[in-house]
Design an enzyme around this catalytic site. Sequence first.
Site, short mmCIF file in Angstrom:
data_model
loop_
_atom_site.label_atom_id
_atom_site.label_comp_id
_atom_site.label_asym_id
_atom_site.label_seq_id
_atom_site.Cartn_x
_atom_site.Cartn_y
_atom_site.Cartn_z
N SER A 145 0.87 -1.18 0.00
CA SER A 145 0.00 0.00 0.00
C SER A 145 0.90 1.22 0.00
CB SER A 145 -0.86 0.01 1.27
OG SER A 145 -1.48 1.27 1.44
N TYR A 194 -1.97 -0.27 10.67
CA TYR A 194 -1.93 -0.77 9.28
C TYR A 194 -0.63 -0.40 8.55
CZ TYR A 194 -3.69 -1.10 4.37
OH TYR A 194 -3.87 -1.36 3.03
N LYS A 245 2.26 -2.75 6.68
CA LYS A 245 2.57 -2.60 5.25
C LYS A 245 4.04 -2.22 5.04
CE LYS A 245 -1.47 -3.61 3.35
NZ LYS A 245 -1.63 -4.79 2.49
N1 LIG Z 1 -8.64 -0.66 -1.68
C1 LIG Z 1 -7.62 0.14 -1.48
O1 LIG Z 1 -7.74 1.37 -1.57
C2 LIG Z 1 -6.26 -0.43 -1.15
C3 LIG Z 1 -5.17 0.44 -1.17
C4 LIG Z 1 -3.91 -0.04 -0.88
C5 LIG Z 1 -3.73 -1.37 -0.56
N2 LIG Z 1 -4.81 -2.20 -0.54
C6 LIG Z 1 -4.54 -3.61 -0.21
O2 LIG Z 1 -5.04 -4.41 -1.26
C7 LIG Z 1 -5.44 -5.68 -0.74
C8 LIG Z 1 -6.87 -5.97 -1.16
O3 LIG Z 1 -7.69 -4.91 -0.73
P1 LIG Z 1 -9.21 -4.74 -1.21
O4 LIG Z 1 -9.47 -3.29 -1.21
O5 LIG Z 1 -9.47 -5.54 -2.43
O6 LIG Z 1 -9.95 -5.38 0.05
P2 LIG Z 1 -11.35 -6.15 0.17
O7 LIG Z 1 -11.72 -6.06 1.62
O8 LIG Z 1 -12.33 -5.68 -0.84
O9 LIG Z 1 -10.94 -7.65 -0.18
C9 LIG Z 1 -10.05 -8.35 0.67
C10 LIG Z 1 -10.38 -9.82 0.58
O10 LIG Z 1 -9.48 -10.51 1.46
C11 LIG Z 1 -10.22 -11.50 2.16
N3 LIG Z 1 -9.57 -11.82 3.44
C12 LIG Z 1 -9.56 -11.08 4.57
N4 LIG Z 1 -8.94 -11.75 5.55
C13 LIG Z 1 -8.52 -12.93 5.01
C14 LIG Z 1 -7.83 -14.04 5.54
N5 LIG Z 1 -7.46 -14.08 6.83
N6 LIG Z 1 -7.55 -15.07 4.72
C15 LIG Z 1 -7.94 -15.04 3.40
N7 LIG Z 1 -8.63 -14.03 2.87
C16 LIG Z 1 -8.92 -12.97 3.67
C17 LIG Z 1 -11.59 -10.86 2.37
O11 LIG Z 1 -12.58 -11.85 2.67
C18 LIG Z 1 -11.80 -10.16 1.05
O12 LIG Z 1 -12.44 -10.98 0.11
C19 LIG Z 1 -5.23 -5.60 0.77
O13 LIG Z 1 -3.98 -6.15 1.12
C20 LIG Z 1 -5.24 -4.11 1.03
O14 LIG Z 1 -4.51 -3.76 2.21
C21 LIG Z 1 -6.07 -1.77 -0.83
#
Ligand SMILES: NC(=O)c1ccc[n+]([C@@H]2O[C@H](COP(=O)([O-])OP(=O)(O)OC[C@H]3O[C@@H](n4cnc5c(N)ncnc54)[C@H](O)[C@@H]3O)[C@@H](O)[C@H]2O)c1
Length: 259
Positions: free
Chosen positions: A144, A157, A161
């Site tokens: 991130s 968080y 990261k």
């Molecule tokens: N959306 C953003 O703006 C953003 C920005 C930077 C980084 N990220 C990172 O991208 C990744 C995905 O984010 P997203 O926005 O798609 O999130 P999201 O919440 O939409 O999807 C995350 C998925 O991970 C699954 N999950 C959670 N805990 C789990 C576990 N213990 N084992 C297996 N699966 C698990 C959830 O059920 C969900 O389906 C994450 O690592 C997040 O930190 C997201």
Amino acid sequence: MNRLTGKVALVTGAGRGIGAAIARAFAAEGAAVVLAELDGAAAEATAREIANGVRGAQTLAVQTDVTQPASVRAAVEAAQRAFGPVGVLVNNAGINVFADPLTMTDDDWRRCFAVDLDGVWNGCRAVLPDMVQRRAGSIINIASTHAFQIIPGCFPYPVAKHGVIGLTRALGIEYAPNNVRVNAIAPGYIETQLTHDWWNAQPDPQAARKATLDLPPMKRIGRPEEVAMTAVFLASDEAPFINASCITIDGGRTALHHE
Ligand SMILES: NC(=O)c1ccc[n+]([C@@H]2O[C@H](COP(=O)([O-])OP(=O)(O)OC[C@H]3O[C@@H](n4cnc5c(N)ncnc54)[C@H](O)[C@@H]3O)[C@@H](O)[C@H]2O)c1
């Protein structure tokens, strides 16, 4: 659309959001894809949706908890049985834990690290022995922009990261002689359920959304597909000399100087 033909990929947290977009893009490029996801029903639904939308797609949904090493190992074994050795791992599963450092509970600290850092390590550890032995592999860790910049109130968080970047660089160096590449992607704001949950948790969700959209130079947030395109590149044979590195996908936001 055959940039990943012959490769077997495992994507954690692939039931929705960025992980689902990566799984879809990988399948469209010819990879066999295992969706390793805590929410088994979501994984099944996304796998079905990919199979219906991508001609010839090979998908397998496996209920997986990345915080549990045995669960991740079982997913890797299921992938191996279904499609062969895993050549691409995307450690995408992650959760937001945003708290005030001094009032945060110990449970929040542990929950954050269990998913956001231990989960990444559990994935790496499950695939590395085989990748090292076969002298082939690409691991992509979803970090991130919080890995480089601190936003007050988002603790712990960003600590986890930052750790993901450290883990990426350390493992990338350890296994470079074995032709295993370990890289990270650092997305900025991407529109997923996670982002909507965060907006909705703010006192004024509309104002929070507007503030998010006003900040980046491009005046918009990213789409999961825009992260998936970079994951395809790093997973493919087009990036053979990119290792222990991180690609930021934030429309330039972290480069912007704030007065
Ligand atoms: N959306 C953003 O703006 C953003 C920005 C930077 C980084 N990220 C990172 O991208 C990744 C995905 O984010 P997203 O926005 O798609 O999130 P999201 O919440 O939409 O999807 C995350 C998925 O991970 C699954 N999950 C959670 N805990 C789990 C576990 N213990 N084992 C297996 N699966 C698990 C959830 O059920 C969900 O389906 C994450 O690592 C997040 O930190 C997201």
